[in-house]
Design a protein around this motif. Structure first.
Motif, PDB file in Angstrom:
ATOM      1  N   ASP A 151      -6.739  -3.000  -8.048  1.00 29.68           N
ATOM      2  CA  ASP A 151      -6.019  -1.727  -8.188  1.00 29.68           C
ATOM      3  C   ASP A 151      -6.194  -0.862  -6.944  1.00 29.68           C
ATOM      4  O   ASP A 151      -5.235  -0.244  -6.461  1.00 29.68           O
ATOM      5  CB  ASP A 151      -6.510  -0.974  -9.426  1.00 29.68           C
ATOM      6  N   LEU A 152      -7.407  -0.800  -6.414  1.00 27.45           N
ATOM      7  CA  LEU A 152      -7.653  -0.010  -5.209  1.00 27.45           C
ATOM      8  C   LEU A 152      -6.920  -0.601  -4.007  1.00 27.45           C
ATOM      9  O   LEU A 152      -6.367   0.126  -3.175  1.00 27.45           O
ATOM     10  CB  LEU A 152      -9.152   0.066  -4.915  1.00 27.45           C
ATOM     11  N   ASP A 153      -6.909  -1.943  -3.910  1.00 29.25           N
ATOM     12  CA  ASP A 153      -6.216  -2.607  -2.799  1.00 29.25           C
ATOM     13  C   ASP A 153      -4.720  -2.318  -2.847  1.00 29.25           C
ATOM     14  O   ASP A 153      -4.105  -1.986  -1.820  1.00 29.25           O
ATOM     15  CB  ASP A 153      -6.451  -4.128  -2.856  1.00 29.25           C
TER      16      ASP A 153
ATOM     17  N   ALA B 258      -4.143   1.367  -1.916  1.00 31.77           N
ATOM     18  CA  ALA B 258      -4.311   1.608  -0.477  1.00 31.77           C
ATOM     19  C   ALA B 258      -3.136   1.051   0.307  1.00 31.77           C
ATOM     20  O   ALA B 258      -2.601   1.704   1.221  1.00 31.77           O
ATOM     21  CB  ALA B 258      -5.617   0.986   0.009  1.00 31.77           C
ATOM     22  N   LEU B 259      -2.688  -0.165  -0.040  1.00 32.28           N
ATOM     23  CA  LEU B 259      -1.602  -0.807   0.697  1.00 32.28           C
ATOM     24  C   LEU B 259      -0.286  -0.068   0.499  1.00 32.28           C
ATOM     25  O   LEU B 259       0.414   0.258   1.483  1.00 32.28           O
ATOM     26  CB  LEU B 259      -1.468  -2.261   0.250  1.00 32.28           C
ATOM     27  N   GLU B 260       0.066   0.210  -0.754  1.00 34.85           N
ATOM     28  CA  GLU B 260       1.356   0.845  -1.024  1.00 34.85           C
ATOM     29  C   GLU B 260       1.399   2.280  -0.489  1.00 34.85           C
ATOM     30  O   GLU B 260       2.435   2.734   0.020  1.00 34.85           O
ATOM     31  CB  GLU B 260       1.650   0.836  -2.525  1.00 34.85           C
ATOM     32  N   PHE B 261       0.271   2.989  -0.594  1.00 39.13           N
ATOM     33  CA  PHE B 261       0.226   4.337  -0.054  1.00 39.13           C
ATOM     34  C   PHE B 261       0.379   4.313   1.474  1.00 39.13           C
ATOM     35  O   PHE B 261       1.156   5.094   2.046  1.00 39.13           O
ATOM     36  CB  PHE B 261      -1.085   5.021  -0.441  1.00 39.13           C
TER      37      PHE B 261
ATOM     38  N   THR C 159       2.340  13.060  -3.757  1.00 39.76           N
ATOM     39  CA  THR C 159       2.736  13.579  -5.069  1.00 39.76           C
ATOM     40  C   THR C 159       4.042  12.979  -5.590  1.00 39.76           C
ATOM     41  O   THR C 159       4.338  13.086  -6.778  1.00 39.76           O
ATOM     42  CB  THR C 159       2.892  15.106  -5.001  1.00 39.76           C
ATOM     43  N   GLY C 160       4.828  12.366  -4.684  1.00 37.48           N
ATOM     44  CA  GLY C 160       6.096  11.761  -5.100  1.00 37.48           C
ATOM     45  C   GLY C 160       5.895  10.355  -5.629  1.00 37.48           C
ATOM     46  O   GLY C 160       4.811   9.782  -5.560  1.00 37.48           O
ATOM     47  N   ASP C 161       6.965   9.804  -6.167  1.00 36.45           N
ATOM     48  CA  ASP C 161       6.893   8.472  -6.774  1.00 36.45           C
ATOM     49  C   ASP C 161       6.961   7.373  -5.719  1.00 36.45           C
ATOM     50  O   ASP C 161       7.821   7.396  -4.829  1.00 36.45           O
ATOM     51  CB  ASP C 161       8.044   8.280  -7.764  1.00 36.45           C
ATOM     52  N   ILE C 162       6.039   6.423  -5.845  1.00 43.38           N
ATOM     53  CA  ILE C 162       6.101   5.165  -5.105  1.00 43.38           C
ATOM     54  C   ILE C 162       5.798   4.052  -6.097  1.00 43.38           C
ATOM     55  O   ILE C 162       5.327   4.313  -7.202  1.00 43.38           O
ATOM     56  CB  ILE C 162       5.111   5.129  -3.911  1.00 43.38           C
ATOM     57  N   THR C 163       6.034   2.826  -5.724  1.00 51.71           N
ATOM     58  CA  THR C 163       5.803   1.703  -6.636  1.00 51.71           C
ATOM     59  C   THR C 163       4.445   1.072  -6.344  1.00 51.71           C
ATOM     60  O   THR C 163       4.206   0.578  -5.237  1.00 51.71           O
ATOM     61  CB  THR C 163       6.910   0.643  -6.498  1.00 51.71           C
ATOM     62  N   ILE C 164       3.552   1.120  -7.335  1.00 54.63           N
ATOM     63  CA  ILE C 164       2.226   0.492  -7.225  1.00 54.63           C
ATOM     64  C   ILE C 164       2.036  -0.401  -8.439  1.00 54.63           C
ATOM     65  O   ILE C 164       2.159   0.043  -9.577  1.00 54.63           O
ATOM     66  CB  ILE C 164       1.095   1.542  -7.178  1.00 54.63           C
TER      67      ILE C 164
ATOM     68  N   GLY D 172       3.982  -2.524  -9.594  1.00 59.37           N
ATOM     69  CA  GLY D 172       5.214  -2.599 -10.362  1.00 59.37           C
ATOM     70  C   GLY D 172       5.530  -1.359 -11.149  1.00 59.37           C
ATOM     71  O   GLY D 172       6.493  -1.344 -11.920  1.00 59.37           O
ATOM     72  N   LYS D 173       4.749  -0.261 -10.980  1.00 63.13           N
ATOM     73  CA  LYS D 173       4.987   0.973 -11.721  1.00 63.13           C
ATOM     74  C   LYS D 173       5.378   2.081 -10.767  1.00 63.13           C
ATOM     75  O   LYS D 173       4.815   2.221  -9.696  1.00 63.13           O
ATOM     76  CB  LYS D 173       3.724   1.394 -12.472  1.00 63.13           C
ATOM     77  N   LYS D 174       6.357   2.881 -11.188  1.00 56.39           N
ATOM     78  CA  LYS D 174       6.759   4.060 -10.416  1.00 56.39           C
ATOM     79  C   LYS D 174       5.803   5.192 -10.767  1.00 56.39           C
ATOM     80  O   LYS D 174       5.747   5.656 -11.903  1.00 56.39           O
ATOM     81  CB  LYS D 174       8.171   4.470 -10.805  1.00 56.39           C
ATOM     82  N   THR D 175       5.066   5.643  -9.781  1.00 57.69           N
ATOM     83  CA  THR D 175       4.065   6.686 -10.018  1.00 57.69           C
ATOM     84  C   THR D 175       3.686   7.311  -8.695  1.00 57.69           C
ATOM     85  O   THR D 175       4.033   6.796  -7.628  1.00 57.69           O
ATOM     86  CB  THR D 175       2.819   6.092 -10.699  1.00 57.69           C
ATOM     87  N   SER D 176       2.984   8.414  -8.754  1.00 56.15           N
ATOM     88  CA  SER D 176       2.467   9.020  -7.533  1.00 56.15           C
ATOM     89  C   SER D 176       1.058   8.488  -7.274  1.00 56.15           C
ATOM     90  O   SER D 176       0.389   7.992  -8.192  1.00 56.15           O
ATOM     91  CB  SER D 176       2.425  10.543  -7.659  1.00 56.15           C
ATOM     92  N   VAL D 177       0.616   8.599  -6.031  1.00 59.59           N
ATOM     93  CA  VAL D 177      -0.717   8.118  -5.669  1.00 59.59           C
ATOM     94  C   VAL D 177      -1.784   8.854  -6.471  1.00 59.59           C
ATOM     95  O   VAL D 177      -2.713   8.243  -7.020  1.00 59.59           O
ATOM     96  CB  VAL D 177      -0.966   8.298  -4.154  1.00 59.59           C
ATOM     97  N   LEU D 178      -1.661  10.174  -6.555  1.00 60.81           N
ATOM     98  CA  LEU D 178      -2.653  10.960  -7.278  1.00 60.81           C
ATOM     99  C   LEU D 178      -2.670  10.616  -8.765  1.00 60.81           C
ATOM    100  O   LEU D 178      -3.734  10.493  -9.372  1.00 60.81           O
ATOM    101  CB  LEU D 178      -2.377  12.459  -7.084  1.00 60.81           C
TER     102      LEU D 178
END
Length: 507
Positions: free
Chosen positions: A327-329, A332-335, A411-416, A418-424
């Protein structure tokens, strides 16, 4: 007619039996604090009556008692209470191991005092907000660079720390396997000793106690089924015989026999690791390999396997620490990718096109395995003290549009995963899930520990030495011994009269 010395023999037997009972009581008192000791009692029984039933039996008023004898020295123990204790013991071993593993993870992530990754992410976001308000100040860009460096180092620290704890869990897993094999070897040795003693009509109570203590220890590591094999020869009916042990799964089905008490054979356990991932691939029981995902025998061994991690038949990596590291990897990668994409579209103070803000040691990884441990601020950013941060889209000194977009990456949505969510939000979800798992593991660990203590208390009430009870028995056996001694004195007086006081007529 009965023998002249019959009364003396009856009293002698009483002395011998009560003396054996007193000696056993003394042994109980001596071992009142000995770990694993089970209190003992002499089983007293009346000797054969006289005369025996036969065709030529002499005529008497009826059969007369000939005294008492100590039949055997037996342990006071209940197999059902042992079963209840061991049933709770394997659950306690499992949940205690999981709770400790999760507690270590919580300590590393350290979100309780505001110094964890969530705090660092917020500090980085605040620095970007400050930059958007003060685009002309070099110090604002320098702060962003430093906060970005702190963020990358925090990812590195978490990845390294979790990996180190995971390595320690592997060492403990291997040690547990060695402990299981050591206990099985000792049990096999005790089986051989017991098989030599029982056929001659003796009860090896000390060996039984040692064996039960080892079985208790084994039950904390794996779920087991214990069965007994009766000894031959002149073994007493109360002789326990040798033990055979099977490892059970969560449905109480046998995964394999690890100790054959009839043939004195041990099937050792071994943990097998996947070459690619280093995680547990299977557990060998003798010559039989059980897939790691199918080895669900509750106990500390399973707790270590699930915490350290294992590989399924489909090649999936599962476990407490592999899941968190993954999960952390991914985070970190997607962010980093999303942040770099926005940064590359911006312009620096000098009007140059923005490059990557973050980079990875050895290059960007796909899939993300190890990304959290490799992420760092690009040298073009760190070496320039933030001068190359692309905060603008037009090149104007007061244009903060790209700085705002950079802040919105957090704060915006990115895909991590397979889920659309913000980093925070994604990280908050990880911490929330970890907290729930840890709370559940601690609750179950506490509950099973309470149940284990209750089962142990029930067993101790049956098997442990009570000094008050032993003192009562001592007085009882002492009075019986004194009475038997008085009978010897009485018989001596009677025999003295017969021998020395009769047959003097005509002198």
């Amino acid at each position: 007619m009965t023998s002249t010395f019959m009364g003396l023999e009856t009293a002698r037997r009483a002395l011998s039996a009560q003396q054996a009972a007193l000696s056993t009581t003394a042994n109980n008192v001596a071992n009142a604090n000995t770990d694993g000791y089970t209190r003992q009692r002499v089983s007293l029984e009346a000797t054969d009556y006289f005369p025996a039933v036969s065709k030529n039996a002499e005529k008497t008023a009826g059969q007369m008692g000939t005294g008492v004898q100590g039949k055997s020295v037996e342990r006071i123990r209940d197999i059902f209470l042992d079963y209840q204790y061991r049933l709770q013991n394997n659950s306690a071993g499992y949940y205690d191991t999981k709770a400790k593993a999760l507690s270590q993870m919580e300590g590393i992530l350290n979100e309780t005092d505001g110094s964890g990754l969530n705090s660092v992410l917020n500090s980085f976001w605040n620095s970007l907000q400050e930059l958007s308000n003060n685009t002309n100040e070099d110090s604002a860009r320098s702060v962003v660079a430093e906060k970005g460096k702190a963020l990358a180092e925090t990812f590195n620290y978490l990845s390294e720390s979790l990996t180190n704890v995971q390595s320690n869990l592997k060492a403990e897993l291997d040690t547990t396997v060695l402990d299981v094999n050591s206990v099985l070897s000792q049990l096999n040795s005790l089986n051989k000793q017991i098989a030599q003693v029982e056929p001659v009509g003796l009860l090896p109570n000390g060996l039984y106690d040692q064996r039960d203590l080892l079985i208790d220890k084994l039950s904390s590591m794996v779920d087991i089924k214990v069965s007994y094999n009766k000894s031959g020869g002149n073994a007493l009916a109360s002789a326990e015989g040798t033990v055979s042990i099977e490892i059970l799964d969560k449905n109480k089905q046998s995964l394999g026999t690890v100790l054959d008490g009839e043939n004195y054979e041990v099937s050792e356990l071994a943990a097998n690791y996947d070459n690619a991932t280093g995680l547990v691939s299977s557990i060998s029981i003798g010559n039989t390999a059980v897939q790691a995902e199918s080895f669900n025998s509750k106990g500390s061994l399973l707790g270590f396997i699930e915490s350290y991690g294992y590989v399924t038949a489909n090649g999936e990596e599962k476990g407490v620490y592999p899941d968190m590291l993954s999960d952390l990897d991914n985070m970190a990668l997607e962010f980093a990718k999303a942040f770099n994409e926005v940064h590359r579209n911006g312009l620096t103070k000098s009007g140059a096109q923005g490059g990557d803000f973050f980079e990875f040691t050895g290059g960007e990884t796909a899939p993300a395995k190890g990304a959290a441990g490799k992420v760092k601020v690009a040298s073009s950013i760190s070496d320039s003290s933030g001068a190359n941060i692309a905060f603008s889209l037009t090149g104007a000194a007061n244009d903060n549009s790209n700085a705002i977009k950079l802040a919105n990456v957090l704060t915006g949505d990115i895909t991590i995963n397979g889920k659309k969510t913000s980093v925070l939000d994604y990280y908050s979800g990880l911490i929330g899930e970890l907290g729930i798992k840890a709370q559940e593991a601690n609750r179950l660990s506490s509950n099973t520990e309470t149940q284990l203590n209750d089962a142990d208390i029930n067993r101790q009430q049956m098997s442990a030495v009570s000094l008050d009870e032993e003192m009562t028995n001592m007085i009882q056996f002492q009075h019986a011994y004194n009475a038997a001694a008085r009978m010897v004195t009485l018989q001596d007086e009677i025999l003295d009269k017969v021998i020395n006081g009769m047959g003097v007529g005509g002198r």
